[in-house]
Enzyme design. Structure first.
Site, PDB file in Angstrom:
ATOM      1  N   ILE A 152       0.860  -1.176   0.000  1.00 21.20           N
ATOM      2  CA  ILE A 152       0.000   0.000   0.000  1.00 21.20           C
ATOM      3  C   ILE A 152       0.901   1.231   0.000  1.00 21.20           C
ATOM      4  O   ILE A 152       2.089   1.139   0.312  1.00 21.20           O
ATOM      5  CB  ILE A 152      -0.970   0.019   1.209  1.00 21.20           C
ATOM      6  CG1 ILE A 152      -0.211  -0.165   2.537  1.00 21.20           C
ATOM      7  CG2 ILE A 152      -2.038  -1.056   1.060  1.00 21.20           C
ATOM      8  CD1 ILE A 152      -1.116  -0.159   3.756  1.00 21.20           C
ATOM      9  N   ASP A 153       0.346   2.366  -0.368  1.00 21.75           N
ATOM     10  CA  ASP A 153       1.146   3.577  -0.516  1.00 21.75           C
ATOM     11  C   ASP A 153       1.787   4.012   0.794  1.00 21.75           C
ATOM     12  O   ASP A 153       1.307   3.676   1.885  1.00 21.75           O
ATOM     13  CB  ASP A 153       0.278   4.722  -1.046  1.00 21.75           C
ATOM     14  CG  ASP A 153      -0.261   4.470  -2.438  1.00 21.75           C
ATOM     15  OD1 ASP A 153       0.337   3.653  -3.160  1.00 21.75           O
ATOM     16  OD2 ASP A 153      -1.292   5.080  -2.798  1.00 21.75           O
ATOM     17  N   LYS A 154       2.829   4.792   0.676  1.00 21.31           N
ATOM     18  CA  LYS A 154       3.584   5.286   1.829  1.00 21.31           C
ATOM     19  C   LYS A 154       2.675   5.941   2.871  1.00 21.31           C
ATOM     20  O   LYS A 154       2.827   5.707   4.077  1.00 21.31           O
ATOM     21  CB  LYS A 154       4.632   6.296   1.340  1.00 21.31           C
ATOM     22  CG  LYS A 154       5.394   7.017   2.441  1.00 21.31           C
ATOM     23  CD  LYS A 154       6.316   8.070   1.840  1.00 21.31           C
ATOM     24  CE  LYS A 154       6.998   8.893   2.928  1.00 21.31           C
ATOM     25  NZ  LYS A 154       7.828   9.981   2.358  1.00 21.31           N
ATOM     26  N   ARG A 253      -7.557   6.447  -5.006  1.00 17.98           N
ATOM     27  CA  ARG A 253      -7.202   7.857  -5.160  1.00 17.98           C
ATOM     28  C   ARG A 253      -7.554   8.358  -6.562  1.00 17.98           C
ATOM     29  O   ARG A 253      -8.129   9.447  -6.725  1.00 17.98           O
ATOM     30  CB  ARG A 253      -5.716   8.052  -4.881  1.00 17.98           C
ATOM     31  CG  ARG A 253      -5.297   7.662  -3.468  1.00 17.98           C
ATOM     32  CD  ARG A 253      -3.783   7.566  -3.311  1.00 17.98           C
ATOM     33  NE  ARG A 253      -3.148   8.855  -3.550  1.00 17.98           N
ATOM     34  CZ  ARG A 253      -1.830   9.022  -3.626  1.00 17.98           C
ATOM     35  NH1 ARG A 253      -1.021   7.975  -3.517  1.00 17.98           N
ATOM     36  NH2 ARG A 253      -1.323  10.221  -3.835  1.00 17.98           N
TER      37      ARG A 253
END
Length: 320
Positions: A152-154, A253
């Site tokens: 998953i994203d930072k 997103r």
């Protein structure tokens, strides 16, 4: 790259070369999709890099990812030796939601990168799990991403599976590929959606004008489906639940920005202004459900909302 269920392979000057021959059913299939089906356990990004670097040949010529194959065609894949990069274990505290001999599920905090990358080899989730698990991590994704089967994203928080052995890695990877893993996210978006629930379908690919971003595209994208439900709505924001059918890069997103309701704090896909002083998008991978690779039983694990998220919800509820 040991342990991968490749086709016929040989070593050539420290390079592993794998050869396949297409069949009639493969006629017209994209090269990248063909290899993704054949080379189980290898990430798509790794395959795309091999193709881009000219390490995938058909009839002796390098091709692009969207090259359409013909029947009875020879496909040759050359895999270079892994870079000698030392990734060190680091004693970084982990919020472990579940653990057994095959895997663990971690509640990833905000501002933590999942695995090392160029110029960023410390402070990652991989450094932390290497310390916690010692030598018990799958090796399928190489030395830089031991145990990592998805990410998953930072700045996205929440549930993430880490695999301790190759068998569990392959099993979870197959479930991800089949889109059978249950993934439920929570997020707060800017604006108040006119429809309280719905389904967004739109292929996702590289942004035509900004290669660092993803976008809903009409060509060269990958099928993506996001279901959304508004849990609470206010004048200028809404608390949302998202269920993923697919798992594309930045999917939630991109899809929410596409319909006009970007995630709060997402200065990449939303407004560059950040009135709530957030660090990245307000998105949390709350629940993940999957079949356990050893027992076959269904497991569903949830990560509590992070503190910053709860405080933001309280703020909106207080002024509504």
């Amino acid at each position: 790259m040991s342990g991968l269920p490749f086709g016929r392979g040989k070593k050539s000057i420290n390079m592993e070369v794998f050869t396949y021959e297409t069949e009639a059913v493969d006629e017209g299939m994209r090269l990248d999709k063909y290899l993704a089906d054949k080379m189980t356990g290898v990430t798509r990004s790794f395959l795309q890099k091999l193709i881009k670097d000219g390490r995938v040949l058909t009839e002796g010529c390098s091709r692009k990812s969207n090259y359409k194959l013909k029947a009875a065609q020879k496909v040759e894949v050359s895999i270079p030796p892994a870079e000698d990069v030392e990734i060190l274990p680091e004693n970084i505290p982990l919020d472990i939601l579940y653990e057994d001999d095959d895997l663990l599920v971690i509640n990833k905090p905000k501002n933590m990168v999942v695995h090392p990358s160029a110029g960023h080899f410390s402070g990652t989730l991989v450094n932390a799990v290497m310390y916690h698990c010692k030598d018990s991590l799958s090796g399928i994704n190489g030395a830089i991403r031991p145990g990592i089967v998805h990410r998953i994203d930072k700045d996205t928080t929440g549930s993430l599976i880490v695999c301790k052995n190759d068998a569990s890695h392959l099993c979870i990877a197959e479930q991800i590929k089949a889109h059978s893993i249950q993934r439920i996210y929570r997020g707060i978006v800017a604006g108040n959606p006119k429809k309280s629930h719905g389904c967004i379908e739109g292929d996702i690919g590289r942004h035509p004008n900004d290669r660092k971003k993803m976008a809903v595209v009409t060509q060269n994208g990958k099928h993506a489906v996001t279901h959304y439900q508004a849990l609470e709505q206010w004048k200028n924001a809404a608390y949302m639940e998202f269920r993923l059918e697919t798992g594309r890069t930045h999917q939630i997103r991109v899809h929410m920005a596409h319909i006009g309701y970007p995630l709060l704090g997402d200065t990449v896909y939303g407004s560059p202004k950040n009135p709530y002083h957030l660090t990245g998008q307000t998105l949390h991978a709350m629940t993940i459900g999957f079949l356990h690779p050893r027992t076959g039983e269904y497991l569903e694990i949830s990560a509590p909302l992070p503190e910053y998220f709860e405080k933001l919800l309280y703020r909106f509820r207080s002024i509504s």
